[in-house]
Design a protein around this motif. Structure first.
Motif, PDB file in Angstrom:
ATOM      1  N   ARG A 191      64.705  41.876 -12.415  1.00 29.26           N
ATOM      2  CA  ARG A 191      65.270  42.107 -10.641  1.00 29.26           C
ATOM      3  C   ARG A 191      64.584  41.687 -10.160  1.00 29.26           C
ATOM      4  O   ARG A 191      63.215  41.161  -9.816  1.00 29.26           O
ATOM      5  N   ASN A 192      64.860  40.093  -9.832  1.00 32.18           N
ATOM      6  CA  ASN A 192      63.982  39.050  -9.317  1.00 32.18           C
ATOM      7  C   ASN A 192      65.051  38.746  -7.533  1.00 32.18           C
ATOM      8  O   ASN A 192      65.755  39.503  -7.192  1.00 32.18           O
ATOM      9  N   SER A 202      60.168  36.003  -4.227  1.00 36.40           N
ATOM     10  CA  SER A 202      58.617  37.225  -3.493  1.00 36.40           C
ATOM     11  C   SER A 202      58.935  38.268  -5.096  1.00 36.40           C
ATOM     12  O   SER A 202      56.931  38.996  -5.210  1.00 36.40           O
ATOM     13  N   ASN A 203      59.259  38.237  -5.562  1.00 34.95           N
ATOM     14  CA  ASN A 203      59.358  39.938  -6.474  1.00 34.95           C
ATOM     15  C   ASN A 203      59.854  39.592  -7.749  1.00 34.95           C
ATOM     16  O   ASN A 203      60.943  38.995  -7.609  1.00 34.95           O
ATOM     17  N   SER A 204      59.483  39.517  -8.648  1.00 34.58           N
ATOM     18  CA  SER A 204      60.743  39.690 -10.419  1.00 34.58           C
ATOM     19  C   SER A 204      60.319  41.650 -10.986  1.00 34.58           C
ATOM     20  O   SER A 204      58.591  41.110 -11.702  1.00 34.58           O
ATOM     21  N   SER A 241      74.780  40.265 -11.648  1.00 29.79           N
ATOM     22  CA  SER A 241      74.960  40.409  -9.992  1.00 29.79           C
ATOM     23  C   SER A 241      73.890  39.680  -8.833  1.00 29.79           C
ATOM     24  O   SER A 241      72.859  39.821  -8.988  1.00 29.79           O
ATOM     25  N   GLU A 242      74.226  39.000  -7.415  1.00 30.08           N
ATOM     26  CA  GLU A 242      73.634  39.353  -6.409  1.00 30.08           C
ATOM     27  C   GLU A 242      73.740  40.045  -5.111  1.00 30.08           C
ATOM     28  O   GLU A 242      74.929  40.698  -5.116  1.00 30.08           O
ATOM     29  N   VAL A 260      68.925  39.217  -3.642  1.00 30.86           N
ATOM     30  CA  VAL A 260      68.448  40.347  -5.317  1.00 30.86           C
ATOM     31  C   VAL A 260      69.663  39.860  -6.249  1.00 30.86           C
ATOM     32  O   VAL A 260      70.033  39.809  -6.253  1.00 30.86           O
ATOM     33  N   VAL A 261      68.796  38.969  -6.963  1.00 34.74           N
ATOM     34  CA  VAL A 261      69.771  38.672  -8.516  1.00 34.74           C
ATOM     35  C   VAL A 261      69.790  40.056  -9.121  1.00 34.74           C
ATOM     36  O   VAL A 261      68.130  40.057  -9.862  1.00 34.74           O
ATOM     37  N   ARG A 262      70.135  40.349  -9.973  1.00 29.39           N
ATOM     38  CA  ARG A 262      69.785  41.705 -11.105  1.00 29.39           C
ATOM     39  C   ARG A 262      70.745  40.480 -12.348  1.00 29.39           C
ATOM     40  O   ARG A 262      72.490  40.878 -12.391  1.00 29.39           O
TER      41      ARG A 262
END
Length: 293
Positions: A191-192, A202-204, A241-242, A260-262
């Motif tokens: 999850r990015n 910013s977060n992964s 999914s985005e 958010v990319v999952r």
């Protein structure tokens, strides 16, 4: 009178057509009529209808809809082997009860078994009670209520996810590491989170998933292409999914748009999918109909 004769003639032809179709069905595959004696189902010899060594589960007890899930898990050999060879001293342990049930199915040699102990253990878990996965009232377990089909669909979709996660915790603690559930169903989900418009990561976060839910396009999107999306396209969109949303950013001390990319980072040995269908009329449900081709 003439109208009554017409209806009677139509009913006769329908009956004859039905009998003709019935005769085409091989005898071994026809629906069987079970006549119970004074002892009821306890005194019935199911071996008359099952000449194979494969045992079944009784479907006359509350929550017997779980039987199909139990049979599915039983035929995953890596999972069955690990469950049969591990045991804890805990009073409430789903993996232990499933192991006992698997052992019964192996040695029954065609006789029927009951999943009563497994379902009892299941119903006594506080987490399962909060999710209302099982009907704990014997009086209402067989009663068809308004909306019961939709409720059963919700329970069935949540059952697999909950049991796999619960058994993974139990087996990881007693095996001192990776569990059989993780080795069979486990996949890595990445999850990015990106800051917009700069597209700065910013977060992964990485996590282990045991079930993925299918995501269907909206009705407008599904009508855009003739016949709607294929199952392969639907699966691809569900595994990556985005979503664009606004979230708090500590650096700027304000809310900023983020993407958010999952996505699936590693494939499991067995990919478990939640159909995500709330009813037969959910957009995308036609993919699972027999006449879809």
């Amino acid at each position: 009178l003439g109208r009554a004769e017409g209806v009677s003639e139509q009913a006769r032809r329908t009956c004859e057509e039905g009998m003709e179709l019935w005769d085409r069905v091989p005898k071994d595959y026809r629906q069987q009529e079970i006549r119970l004696g004074k002892l009821g189902i306890e005194g019935f010899d199911f071996r008359r209808f099952n000449k194979t060594p494969h045992s079944g589960l009784e479907n006359t007890i509350p929550n017997s809809w779980v039987n199909s899930w139990i049979h599915t898990m039983f035929h995953f050999k890596p999972l069955r082997t690990r469950v049969l060879n591990s045991q804890t001293a805990k009073e409430l342990c789903l993996s232990d009860e499933l192991g006992f049930l698997f052992h019964m199915l192996q040695i029954a040699n065609g006789d029927t078994c009951q999943a009563t102990n497994f379902l009892r253990c299941f119903s006594q878990l506080p987490e399962a009670s909060r999710l209302e996965l099982l009907d704990t009232s014997t009086a209402t377990a067989f009663v068809s209520r308004e909306g019961s089909d939709k409720e059963l669909l919700r329970r069935a979709q949540n059952l697999n996810r909950f049991v796999l996660e619960q058994m993974n915790k139990e087996m990881a603690s007693k095996e001192g590491g990776g569990s059989a559930i993780d080795s069979v169903f486990g996949s890595t989900m990445l999850r990015n989170t990106y800051l917009l418009p700069e597209q700065i990561l910013s977060n992964s976060i990485e996590s282990r998933e045991f079930q993925w839910r299918l995501s269907y396009p909206s009705q407008d999107d599904s009508k855009a292409g003739e016949g709607g999306p294929t199952f392969a396209a639907l699966l691809e969109a569900s595994l990556k999914s985005e979503q664009v949303t606004r979230s708090w950013n500590e650096g700027t001390k304000s809310y900023k748009p983020t993407r958010v990319v999952r996505q699936l980072a590693s494939l499991p040995n067995i990919l478990s999918l939640d159909s995500g269908l709330e009813s037969p009329f959910t957009p995308g449900a036609a993919l699972f109909r027999k006449d879809n081709g």
